[in-house]
Design a protein around this motif. Sequence first.
Motif, PDB file in Angstrom:
ATOM      1  N   TYR A  80       0.863  -1.190   0.000  1.00 37.16           N
ATOM      2  CA  TYR A  80       0.000   0.000   0.000  1.00 37.16           C
ATOM      3  C   TYR A  80       0.891   1.228   0.000  1.00 37.16           C
ATOM      4  O   TYR A  80       1.752   1.384   0.875  1.00 37.16           O
ATOM      5  CB  TYR A  80      -0.931   0.019   1.207  1.00 37.16           C
ATOM      6  N   PHE A  85      -3.534   0.348  -3.326  1.00 38.88           N
ATOM      7  CA  PHE A  85      -3.006  -0.995  -3.131  1.00 38.88           C
ATOM      8  C   PHE A  85      -2.371  -1.413  -4.456  1.00 38.88           C
ATOM      9  O   PHE A  85      -3.010  -1.346  -5.516  1.00 38.88           O
ATOM     10  CB  PHE A  85      -4.116  -1.977  -2.751  1.00 38.88           C
ATOM     11  N   VAL A 300      -0.100  -4.033   7.368  1.00 38.69           N
ATOM     12  CA  VAL A 300      -0.788  -2.792   7.014  1.00 38.69           C
ATOM     13  C   VAL A 300      -0.641  -1.810   8.177  1.00 38.69           C
ATOM     14  O   VAL A 300      -1.062  -2.092   9.301  1.00 38.69           O
ATOM     15  CB  VAL A 300      -2.285  -3.041   6.733  1.00 38.69           C
ATOM     16  N   ALA A 305      -5.553   2.851   4.631  1.00 35.88           N
ATOM     17  CA  ALA A 305      -5.640   1.518   4.038  1.00 35.88           C
ATOM     18  C   ALA A 305      -6.565   0.620   4.852  1.00 35.88           C
ATOM     19  O   ALA A 305      -7.339  -0.168   4.294  1.00 35.88           O
ATOM     20  CB  ALA A 305      -4.245   0.900   3.951  1.00 35.88           C
ATOM     21  N   LYS A 306      -6.514   0.733   6.167  1.00 33.89           N
ATOM     22  CA  LYS A 306      -7.374  -0.082   7.028  1.00 33.89           C
ATOM     23  C   LYS A 306      -8.848   0.282   6.828  1.00 33.89           C
ATOM     24  O   LYS A 306      -9.717  -0.599   6.842  1.00 33.89           O
ATOM     25  CB  LYS A 306      -6.965   0.087   8.485  1.00 33.89           C
TER      26      LYS A 306
END
Length: 316
Positions: A80, A85, A300, A305-306
């Motif tokens: 990422y 991604f 991560v 991104a989470k």
Amino acid sequence: MKCEINYKIIFPFFLLVFIISGCSKQDNFVNTNKLYIAPFFRSDQDTSVDLYATSNGKDFKLLNDTGNLLFKGRDSSVLYKNGYFYVTSTQDIEVPGYEFKIMRSKNLRDWETFKIHLNLLTVENNKAWAPEWFLDDDGSLYILFSLQVGMEIINGTSYVNMRPYIVKVNDLTNMKFGKPRRLVLGTEDRNWIDGFIYKNQKTYYLFIKKEPEGKIQIWSSPNMVSWKKRVDSIRSIDNYIFEAPSVAFIDDKFYLYLDNCGRELGGGMFYLTSKNLINFSKPQKISTVNPTRHGTVYKVTSKKAKKILLQYMNNK
């Protein structure tokens, strides 16, 4: 030699609402420091890529369902960066002519595909396998891959003869690359595939499969140029054939993930643990709902991104 496995596909019998046990609230999920994802393909017959997540390195929860796959591919590695991604994948077997593919997505649903041409392939030597991301501490980004240099015949059997190469990513947004170079491993010159680089403190570790024996070697380097062999074959798996090494640091241990392509243990993805990246435990199979093959386990850290992962999971 890439091992071929025949799997009977087992579809999940339940849908997951949240990935990590104990993370029932969205804020817990976004703020957790223990989130790892992995894109595994299913088999040589079904190259569907499933996206999994884990918090303990052992139990992997499926994020997608059968109607919401990432894509078709083999030997995927995920990263990422800059709001996307990025996933690498081995070239399509039926469509040669480029070294590897890179897919990118902001939402894990809509993907752009880039076929990367490094001008290394020839008519005779047209294979490049297992592209792996490596992000160095200074922000430099690389892709490590295996390139065909010919064929070799051992005891009457013909094998694709490969060597490890590395290329720097100069501009990820516009897919601009530096000049690829071969990794010279000591004085050895032999068939290697599936290289993976992991940096621990100031030392680079290279995990790589030597062919056709199917043993995992470990090399170390202070600079990714001069390499010293540390382990010729990991003792705890010396009686088995594994490939596709990748490493993650989870709960104060190094987890080495491997694909049991020889099927002596039933096939699929396994893990070994270590305190020093030299001595490893016996192999244990990861827990998943679908068959799994070659893929990289990636930590991560980005909250953005989470959040994307959480939305993807809840809207599948």
